[in-house]
Design an enzyme around this catalytic site. Structure first.
Site, PDB file in Angstrom:
ATOM      1  CB  ALA A 302      -0.958   0.013   1.192  1.00  0.00           C
ATOM      2  CB  ALA A 303       4.096   2.284   1.355  1.00  0.00           C
ATOM      3  N   PRO A 304       3.025   4.524  -0.774  1.00  0.00           N
ATOM      4  CG  PRO A 304       3.342   6.673  -1.667  1.00  0.00           C
ATOM      5  CD  PRO A 304       3.368   5.212  -2.043  1.00  0.00           C
ATOM      6  N   GLY A 306      -1.434   6.464  -1.456  1.00  0.00           N
ATOM      7  CA  GLY A 306      -2.338   7.194  -2.336  1.00  0.00           C
ATOM      8  C   GLY A 306      -3.549   6.375  -2.750  1.00  0.00           C
ATOM      9  CE  LYS A 307      -1.667   2.516  -7.399  1.00  0.00           C
ATOM     10  NZ  LYS A 307      -0.399   3.154  -6.948  1.00  0.00           N
ATOM     11  CG  ASP A 325       5.140  -1.019   2.426  1.00  0.00           C
ATOM     12  OD1 ASP A 325       4.786  -0.861   1.236  1.00  0.00           O
ATOM     13  OD2 ASP A 325       6.321  -1.065   2.777  1.00  0.00           O
ATOM     14  CG  ASP A 352       6.902 -10.668   2.468  1.00  0.00           C
ATOM     15  OD1 ASP A 352       6.009 -10.782   1.603  1.00  0.00           O
ATOM     16  OD2 ASP A 352       8.103 -10.889   2.218  1.00  0.00           O
ATOM     17  CG  ASP A 371       0.017  -0.661  -6.975  1.00  0.00           C
ATOM     18  OD1 ASP A 371      -0.072  -0.790  -8.208  1.00  0.00           O
ATOM     19  OD2 ASP A 371       0.651   0.264  -6.435  1.00  0.00           O
ATOM     20  CB  CYS A 424       3.723   1.878 -12.383  1.00  0.00           C
ATOM     21  SG  CYS A 424       5.234   1.594 -11.442  1.00  0.00           S
TER      22      CYS A 424
END
Length: 487
Positions: A302-304, A306-307, A325, A352, A371, A424
């Site tokens: 999840a970090a940082p 935004g999502k 995270d 993890d 993600d 990404c």
């Protein structure tokens, strides 16, 4: 290719999530050497750029982080901060093209030069070729003065000779004929040949060249509206009434593009939690998850944050989100985001993601977002040094990790629930191939069309979309949505 001070590069904490527009991070008023003792002489924009470029090459430092730290440490005015930003990013973006041309003017070869001299010549040639507002004599004079301060008269003479030879023979700065398509594109747009070859195989020659060209442009400054505190229309009006040039994103329902205004992280709208700084493509991920109020949602990497925050906003801050995270300092970034935005439904966890099935009961989440860690080849426009630091072999390594993560966390999706996988990067080995292999191994999952908010994107009806950097002017992204069949 001129970057204005209002459209400088942005620091990136994790693929799509932008932080500040770096060129403004040091805009605290100009200091002059006259106000300091000689021993504390203020460094010029070019000197700082040269130092950063040298450290990026020698220490494998991240250019965006190092530039941001440097500009915050040194008091440059707005135009000098913009120049330093331009020189750092532009020189790294065009690195192999600059080296190809320089090699014809440096008798003993670039590799034998001191690293700082190599950086100085590269950024000087960049100014000659790619910037049109700086006189050639000014570039030469600044470079020679830098060489004198950093080295000795012999080095300064060599720098002077090389740069003046280039000016006399500028007509020779061309791309040779007879190259293969991959070699031509790689040299014209300054990318590794292996990367271009893979994109030609995946997307075709024309699209591969468009991707490379887009990677050398300035990224948009985009923000996501916190719909719990404002609407996009209301915020567009507020931003415009304050003198900013803004427009709604054509890609992301909650997105706004700021064409002027500088560092949005320094504005009251950001500090008061009305907006988050995030790339448009990254905003699509939470839309694909389509969480509803009251749901139980797992954000695996999840970090940082935004999502994660976007998920909470779409849920009207009602329900329960577990944001995970592997690193404690990154988990704290998620908490900072949710606190700034006034979100209460997010619980953070340091672990993890592969260990999540041991921490939570099977089939206990309505939505699971992975993600995944990736090669990042979709965000080269924001992190140009990625082009030169990544190796082709790394893609296979990271794709194995992605497959392992997907195979582990899928057991946590409830029957009828959704699993969303995103990266990404543009590499099919990390995207389509990972998803197709997963679906073959897990017949209880099937692809599902993305929601109506994303129906305008090609591939949405098939549940799998690839956003290229040349499509919308946003980051390159891949998103796949799968539903676990009901029992």
């Amino acid at each position: 290719m001129n970057r204005t001070s209002d459209t400088n590069k942005k620091n990136t904490n994790k693929h799509g999530n932008q932080s500040a527009s770096i060129g403004h991070s040091a805009n605290k008023g100009k200091s002059t050497s006259a106000s300091r003792p000689a021993s504390a002489r203020a460094k010029t924009a070019r000197e700082l750029a040269m130092d950063i470029l040298t450290r990026v090459e020698q220490e494998q430092a991240y250019s965006n982080l190092l530039l941001n730290q440097t500009l915050q440490k040194h008091s440059l005015d707005r135009s000098d901060a913009a120049l330093a930003t331009e020189l750092v990013y532009g020189t790294i973006q065009r690195l192999n093209t600059l080296d190809y041309w320089l090699s014809g003017f440096v008798a003993k070869g670039l590799a034998k030069l001191d690293p700082w001299v190599r950086s100085l010549l590269r950024m000087s040639l960049y100014q000659f070729v790619y910037l049109d507002r700086i006189p050639e004599h000014a570039v030469v004079n600044e470079a020679v003065n830098l060489a004198k301060r950093k080295g000795h008269s012999g080095i300064a003479g060599m720098v002077n000779g090389v740069l003046r030879s280039i000016i006399r023979q500028r007509s020779e700065l061309t791309i040779p004929e007879g190259l293969s398509p991959a070699e031509r594109i790689a040299l014209t747009h300054s990318h590794p040949v292996w990367m271009v070859s893979s994109w030609i195989a995946q997307f075709g020659e024309e699209t591969a060249e468009r991707i490379c060209s887009a990677n050398n442009t300035v990224p948009n400054i985009s923000v996501r509206v916190n719909v719990l505190r404002s609407s996009r229309d209301e915020l567009l009006k507020a931003l415009a009434s304050s003198g900013l040039t803004v427009r709604p994103s054509e890609l992301a329902p909650a997105g706004i593009i700021a064409e002027s205004g500088g560092n949005m992280a320094f504005t009251s709208w950001y500090k008061e939690g009305l907006v988050s700084i995030q790339d448009e493509s990254s905003m699509l991920v939470a839309e694909a998850v389509e969480p509803l109020s009251g749901m139980r949602v797992l954000d695996c990497c999840a970090a940082p944050g935004g999502k994660t925050a976007h998920l909470a906003e779409l849920m009207a801050d009602r329900g329960h989100i577990i944001a995970v995270d592997a690193h404690e300092h990154k988990r704290l970034l998620i908490e900072e985001q949710t606190q700034r935005l006034g979100l209460n439904c997010v619980q953070t966890l340091t672990t993890d993601a592969r260990e999540l099935p041991q921490r939570f009961a099977a089939a206990s989440f309505d939505r699971v977002l992975l993600d995944a860690p990736c090669s990042g080849l979709g965000v080269i426009r924001r992190k140009p040094d990625l082009k030169w630091s990544k190796q082709q072999e790394e893609i296979q390594t990271v794709s194995r990790l992605q497959a392992e993560l997907l195979n582990r966390v899928c057991s946590l999706v409830s029957p009828g629930g959704l699993l969303v996988y995103s990266t990404c990067t543009l590499a099919s080995e990390e995207n389509e191939q990972v998803v197709k292999t997963f679906l073959q191994a897990h017949p209880d999952f099937e692809s599902e069309a993305l929601p109506r908010t994303l129906a305008h994107i090609q591939g949405a009806e098939l549940g799998m979309i690839t956003i290229l950097p040349c499509d919308y002017g946003s980051d390159g992204f891949f998103i796949a949505r799968m539903r676990r069949k009901a029992l």
